[in-house]
Design an enzyme around this catalytic site. Structure first.
Site, PDB file in Angstrom:
ATOM      1  N   GLY A  55       0.783  -1.283   0.039  1.00 18.52           N
ATOM      2  CA  GLY A  55       0.204  -0.002   0.004  1.00 18.52           C
ATOM      3  C   GLY A  55       0.981   1.274  -0.092  1.00 18.52           C
ATOM      4  N   CYS A  56       0.309   2.440  -0.402  1.00 22.14           N
ATOM      5  CA  CYS A  56       1.158   3.593  -0.511  1.00 22.14           C
ATOM      6  C   CYS A  56       1.604   4.027   1.073  1.00 22.14           C
ATOM      7  CB  CYS A  56       0.337   4.592  -1.195  1.00 22.14           C
ATOM      8  SG  CYS A  56      -1.555   4.921  -0.339  1.00 22.14           S
ATOM      9  N   TYR A  57       0.710   4.240   1.844  1.00 19.90           N
ATOM     10  CA  TYR A  57       1.076   4.675   3.306  1.00 19.90           C
ATOM     11  C   TYR A  57       2.088   3.665   3.779  1.00 19.90           C
ATOM     12  CZ  TYR A  57      -2.857   8.063   3.939  1.00 19.90           C
ATOM     13  OH  TYR A  57      -3.348   9.266   4.002  1.00 19.90           O
ATOM     14  N   THR A  81       4.367   1.647   2.486  1.00 20.78           N
ATOM     15  CA  THR A  81       5.577   2.096   1.673  1.00 20.78           C
ATOM     16  C   THR A  81       6.546   3.087   2.307  1.00 20.78           C
ATOM     17  OG1 THR A  81       4.543   1.077  -0.515  1.00 20.78           O
ATOM     18  CG2 THR A  81       6.695   2.683  -0.541  1.00 20.78           C
ATOM     19  N   ALA A  82       5.647   4.118   2.491  1.00 17.47           N
ATOM     20  CA  ALA A  82       6.300   5.458   3.040  1.00 17.47           C
ATOM     21  C   ALA A  82       6.778   5.004   4.380  1.00 17.47           C
ATOM     22  CB  ALA A  82       5.520   6.718   3.153  1.00 17.47           C
TER      23      ALA A  82
END
Length: 349
Positions: free
Chosen positions: A151-153, A155-156
């Site tokens: 997921g995008c969150y 990953t960060a």
């Protein structure tokens, strides 16, 4: 370079459209099929005029067996809970698959069913799937047949905390993540909170303490820590009025004091060979600087008075947080250079 036939399922969503854009410019890929339930029968150019003259394909309804016959590798950018059977059918056909949904990210069937309120019909494939974060699982991804793209969150959050957690420097119950995402992170389906008058000039936290990305973050950080006790994070996402981008700020306390130069040296060493990680010391990461690129920018700071370590990560939620990272993983699976088709810098301003 011999072309590899690529099919993209769910290509009319934001992540799917970004997959089409990036795959069209990839020197080793040939897009042979794109699917969309809502746009079946429409040309890509009619749905995404930005791709006119670049990808001359027509959306078709998803039929996994037929899709597999026309492709060597398949990307699936379907909604959560909708990828289980298509992934299984593509794998049964022997195709390489990168799934951008959450359906194969969690190793625990019970955790998946708890957080996604749906049963998992292919638990054996959960064990086969490799979590597709190349910076942490490169070797496993290169050997995989099925990759679950993060997921995008997560990953960060994972990338900004990984060096500290891997060295067991973090007090495991002290991690607080405050993240902001552009509206494209919510997907393309219309809903009232993403209507312009609702989102413009607004900043809103949502799903406080209950966001579905929490178990994903905790799973990966626990795997890095090597500790017997689980890692628990407090995670609050926010919706901000920009099209794309994520800014994640994470706070934690260390198990032992470390001066800032030593912390930054730790990050430089941990990410020294990573093509898509950029460490900031003189400037602060900002999603404006990575828009359209596959980079994740990370900064490490200290709050000496309060005794907290603060890390900041910025990425494009549709590229490094979705389509770009999926292509990065597929490159590894295919045995071609990992950065192929992904080296363009961010768009500025």
């Amino acid at each position: 370079m011999k072309k590899i036939r690529i099919a993209i399922g769910g290509a009319s969503g934001y992540a799917g459209a970004e997959l089409v854009r990036l795959a069209a410019a990839h020197p080793a890929f040939e897009i042979t099929a794109v699917t969309s339930e809502k746009s079946a029968g429409s040309t890509i150019a009619s749905v995404f005029p930005s791709l006119a003259g670049i990808v001359n394909r027509t959306f078709e309804a998803l039929a996994p067996e037929a899709l597999a016959e026309r492709a060597d590798a398949v990307f699936l950018a379907l909604p959560h809970t909708k990828s289980q059977d298509p992934v299984a059918l593509c794998r049964k056909a022997g195709k390489l698959v990168v799934d951008l949904s959450a359906d194969y990210r969690l190793k625990s069937t019970a955790a998946y069913e708890q957080w996604y309120q749906a049963s998992h019909t292919h638990p054996a494939l959960l064990k086969e799937a490799v979590y597709g974060l190349p910076e942490l699982h490169r070797t496993a991804i290169a050997r995989a047949q099925l990759v679950a793209s993060p997921g995008c969150y997560p990953t960060a959050a994972i990338l900004q905390l990984a060096p500290l957690v891997a060295k067991q420097l973090v007090q495991p119950d002290s991690i607080v993540i405050d993240a902001k995402s552009g509206i494209s992170g919510a997907g393309r389906s219309p809903a009232l909170p993403y209507h312009f008058p609702e989102a413009h000039e607004s900043l809103e936290p949502y799903k406080i303490g209950s966001h579905r990305h929490i178990p994903e973050i905790e799973q990966e950080l626990a795997g890095l820590s090597g500790a017997s006790s689980p890692v628990t994070v407090a995670f609050t996402p926010h919706l901000v009025p920009m099209n794309r981008g994520i800014l994640s700020t994470a706070y934690c306390k260390l198990s032992r004091p470390m001066p800032l130069p030593e912390l930054r040296a730790l990050y430089r060493d941990f990410y020294k060979s990573e093509r898509f990680i950029r460490l900031h010391e003189q400037t602060v990461p900002n999603p404006r600087h990575i828009r359209g690129s596959n980079y994740c920018d990370i900064g490490v700071y200290t709050d000496q008075r309060a005794g907290w370590i603060v890390t900041v990560a910025a990425l494009d939620n549709l590229v490094k947080g979705a389509a770009g990272q999926a292509i990065q993983a597929m490159n590894l699976m295919l045995g071609i250079p990992e950065e192929t088709g992904l080296t363009a810098p961010g768009i500025y301003p």
